[in-house]
Design a protein around this motif. Structure first.
Motif, PDB file in Angstrom:
ATOM      1  N   GLY A   1       0.821  -1.395   0.088  1.00  0.00           N
ATOM      2  CA  GLY A   1      -0.055   0.060   0.093  1.00  0.00           C
ATOM      3  C   GLY A   1       0.892   1.264  -0.180  1.00  0.00           C
ATOM      4  N   THR A   2       1.857   1.185   0.735  1.00  0.00           N
ATOM      5  CA  THR A   2       2.938   2.259   0.937  1.00  0.00           C
ATOM      6  C   THR A   2       3.446   2.685  -0.501  1.00  0.00           C
ATOM      7  N   THR A   3       3.877   1.595  -1.025  1.00  0.00           N
ATOM      8  CA  THR A   3       4.642   1.629  -2.588  1.00  0.00           C
ATOM      9  C   THR A   3       3.548   2.252  -3.561  1.00  0.00           C
ATOM     10  N   ILE A   4       2.550   1.680  -3.278  1.00  0.00           N
ATOM     11  CA  ILE A   4       1.453   2.122  -4.392  1.00  0.00           C
ATOM     12  C   ILE A   4       1.163   3.632  -4.128  1.00  0.00           C
ATOM     13  N   SER A   5       1.154   4.029  -2.995  1.00  0.00           N
ATOM     14  CA  SER A   5       0.722   5.492  -2.528  1.00  0.00           C
ATOM     15  C   SER A   5       1.939   6.527  -2.918  1.00  0.00           C
ATOM     16  N   ASN A   6       3.131   5.884  -2.395  1.00  0.00           N
ATOM     17  CA  ASN A   6       4.405   7.014  -2.480  1.00  0.00           C
ATOM     18  C   ASN A   6       5.135   7.107  -3.818  1.00  0.00           C
ATOM     19  N   ILE A   7       5.269   5.589  -4.186  1.00  0.00           N
ATOM     20  CA  ILE A   7       6.083   5.708  -5.500  1.00  0.00           C
ATOM     21  C   ILE A   7       5.154   5.926  -6.649  1.00  0.00           C
ATOM     22  N   TYR A   8       4.044   5.230  -6.992  1.00  0.00           N
ATOM     23  CA  TYR A   8       3.234   5.208  -7.984  1.00  0.00           C
ATOM     24  C   TYR A   8       2.288   6.278  -7.883  1.00  0.00           C
ATOM     25  N   LYS A   9       2.136   6.922  -6.777  1.00  0.00           N
ATOM     26  CA  LYS A   9       1.066   8.377  -6.739  1.00  0.00           C
ATOM     27  C   LYS A   9      -0.242   7.915  -7.101  1.00  0.00           C
ATOM     28  N   ILE A  10      -0.547   6.841  -6.628  1.00  0.00           N
ATOM     29  CA  ILE A  10      -2.046   6.343  -6.952  1.00  0.00           C
ATOM     30  C   ILE A  10      -2.796   6.645  -5.856  1.00  0.00           C
ATOM     31  N   GLU A  11      -3.840   7.486  -5.822  1.00  0.00           N
ATOM     32  CA  GLU A  11      -4.518   8.118  -4.760  1.00  0.00           C
ATOM     33  C   GLU A  11      -5.861   7.216  -4.331  1.00  0.00           C
ATOM     34  N   ASP A  12      -6.310   6.190  -5.025  1.00  0.00           N
ATOM     35  CA  ASP A  12      -7.219   5.365  -4.655  1.00  0.00           C
ATOM     36  C   ASP A  12      -6.890   4.598  -3.445  1.00  0.00           C
ATOM     37  N   LYS A  13      -7.874   4.975  -2.379  1.00  0.00           N
ATOM     38  CA  LYS A  13      -7.609   4.501  -1.027  1.00  0.00           C
ATOM     39  C   LYS A  13      -7.592   2.857  -0.797  1.00  0.00           C
TER      40      LYS A  13
ATOM     41  N   ALA B   1       1.627 -10.900  -1.053  1.00  0.00           N
ATOM     42  CA  ALA B   1       0.438 -10.384  -2.002  1.00  0.00           C
ATOM     43  C   ALA B   1      -0.318  -9.205  -1.566  1.00  0.00           C
ATOM     44  N   ASN B   2      -0.847  -8.157  -2.450  1.00  0.00           N
ATOM     45  CA  ASN B   2      -1.734  -7.162  -2.066  1.00  0.00           C
ATOM     46  C   ASN B   2      -2.909  -7.573  -1.804  1.00  0.00           C
ATOM     47  N   THR B   3      -3.131  -8.295  -0.350  1.00  0.00           N
ATOM     48  CA  THR B   3      -4.292  -8.739  -0.065  1.00  0.00           C
ATOM     49  C   THR B   3      -4.637  -8.229   1.423  1.00  0.00           C
ATOM     50  N   PHE B   4      -3.743  -7.566   2.115  1.00  0.00           N
ATOM     51  CA  PHE B   4      -3.840  -6.990   3.453  1.00  0.00           C
ATOM     52  C   PHE B   4      -5.053  -6.306   3.525  1.00  0.00           C
ATOM     53  N   ASN B   5      -5.475  -5.503   2.860  1.00  0.00           N
ATOM     54  CA  ASN B   5      -7.056  -4.872   3.316  1.00  0.00           C
ATOM     55  C   ASN B   5      -8.037  -5.221   2.433  1.00  0.00           C
ATOM     56  N   CYS B   6      -8.179  -6.465   1.967  1.00  0.00           N
ATOM     57  CA  CYS B   6      -9.243  -7.062   1.262  1.00  0.00           C
ATOM     58  C   CYS B   6     -10.354  -7.552   2.282  1.00  0.00           C
ATOM     59  N   SER B   7     -10.341  -7.348   3.426  1.00  0.00           N
ATOM     60  CA  SER B   7     -11.288  -7.913   4.334  1.00  0.00           C
ATOM     61  C   SER B   7     -12.924  -6.851   3.947  1.00  0.00           C
ATOM     62  N   LYS B   8     -14.145  -7.654   4.440  1.00  0.00           N
ATOM     63  CA  LYS B   8     -15.397  -6.922   3.939  1.00  0.00           C
ATOM     64  C   LYS B   8     -15.217  -5.491   4.976  1.00  0.00           C
ATOM     65  N   GLU B   9     -14.736  -5.527   6.209  1.00  0.00           N
ATOM     66  CA  GLU B   9     -14.557  -4.406   7.100  1.00  0.00           C
ATOM     67  C   GLU B   9     -13.878  -3.213   6.423  1.00  0.00           C
ATOM     68  N   ALA B  10     -12.519  -3.747   5.944  1.00  0.00           N
ATOM     69  CA  ALA B  10     -11.636  -2.869   5.176  1.00  0.00           C
ATOM     70  C   ALA B  10     -12.382  -1.984   4.086  1.00  0.00           C
ATOM     71  N   LEU B  11     -13.064  -3.112   3.210  1.00  0.00           N
ATOM     72  CA  LEU B  11     -13.755  -2.535   1.999  1.00  0.00           C
ATOM     73  C   LEU B  11     -14.684  -1.646   2.226  1.00  0.00           C
ATOM     74  N   LYS B  12     -15.396  -1.874   3.299  1.00  0.00           N
ATOM     75  CA  LYS B  12     -16.554  -1.178   3.693  1.00  0.00           C
ATOM     76  C   LYS B  12     -16.071   0.346   3.940  1.00  0.00           C
ATOM     77  N   ASN B  13     -15.000   0.469   4.841  1.00  0.00           N
ATOM     78  CA  ASN B  13     -14.276   1.533   5.328  1.00  0.00           C
ATOM     79  C   ASN B  13     -13.932   2.463   4.173  1.00  0.00           C
ATOM     80  N   TYR B  14     -13.593   1.777   2.989  1.00  0.00           N
ATOM     81  CA  TYR B  14     -13.109   2.525   1.576  1.00  0.00           C
ATOM     82  C   TYR B  14     -14.292   2.931   0.925  1.00  0.00           C
TER      83      TYR B  14
END
Length: 172
Positions: A9-21, A51-64
Motif C-alpha cells: 500500500g505504501t509503495t502504491i501511494s508513495n512511488i506510483y502516486k495512486i490516490e485510490d484508498k 500479496a496485495n491482500t492485506f486490506n481485502c476484508s469486508k470491514e476494510a472494503l466497507k471503510n473504503y
C-alpha cells in the motif's frame, strides 16, 4: 535470513502516486502494476513477496466505500498475481491479512500462495480470532501451509490493545 518485500500500500501511494484508498482493487483494475511492483522487489533481492491482500476484508472494503462482496475476488487475484511472479523467479509468495474475514481468507487460500501471514496484529483478541478462523478454513480445505504472524507494538513493547509481547507469545 529471509528478506521480505516492502509494504504494498505504501509503495502504491508513495512511488506510483495512486490516490485510490482501496489499493487492493488494483488487483482487478491494474494487475500489471501489481506485477511490476512485485518484480521490482525481486530485482532488489526479496526472497518472499507479499500479496496485495492485506486490506481485502469486508470491514476494510466497507471503510473504503467499496463493495464488501469483492473481498474474496480481490484476495484471490492478489494472491494469484503474487504467486505467478514468485514462481517465475523461484521465490515464495505470502498471502497477508489482519482481520478475521472468511471471504478474504478463502480468497488467499484458494490463490495457492506458499505461506499465510497474519500481519500487523494490534489487538490480541482480533489476532487470536484471525488465527482460529484461518486454522478452521485450512482444515475445511484440507490444506497445510506455513503461517507467519507479525505484531504492531508500541514503544513499550505492548500491542496497542495493551498486552505485553511476551504474554501474547504464550497465547499464540
Amino acid at each position: 535470513m529471509i528478506l521480505l518485500d516492502g509494504a504494498m500500500g505504501t509503495t502504491i501511494s508513495n512511488i506510483y502516486k495512486i490516490e485510490d484508498k482501496c489499493r487492493e482493487k488494483l488487483n482487478c483494475t491494474k494487475p500489471e502494476l501489481i506485477k511490476e511492483i512485485h518484480e521490482k522487489y525481486v530485482e532488489v533481492g526479496a526472497d518472499c513477496l507479499k500479496a496485495n491482500t492485506f486490506n481485502c476484508s469486508k470491514e476494510a472494503l466497507k471503510n473504503y466505500g467499496e463493495n464488501e462482496e469483492k473481498a474474496y475476488e480481490y484476495a484471490l487475484l492478489g494472491g494469484k498475481i503474487c504467486k505467478e511472479i514468485a514462481d517465475k523467479y523461484n521465490k515464495k509468495s505470502i498471502g497477508t491479512f489482519c482481520l478475521p474475514d472468511k471471504d478474504q481468507i478463502d480468497g488467499i487460500l484458494d490463490s495457492d500462495v506458499d505461506i499465510i501471514m497474519i500481519e500487523t496484529i494490534y489487538n490480541l483478541d482480533k489476532g487470536l480470532e484471525s488465527l482460529k478462523l484461518l486454522k478452521k478454513q485450512m482444515e475445511d480445505k484440507k490444506l497445510v501451509k506455513p503461517v507467519m504472524i507479525s505484531f504492531a507494538v508500541d514503544k513499550d513493547g505492548k500491542l496497542y490493545s495493551g498486552e505485553k509481547l511476551i504474554d501474547v507469545y504464550e497465547k499464540f
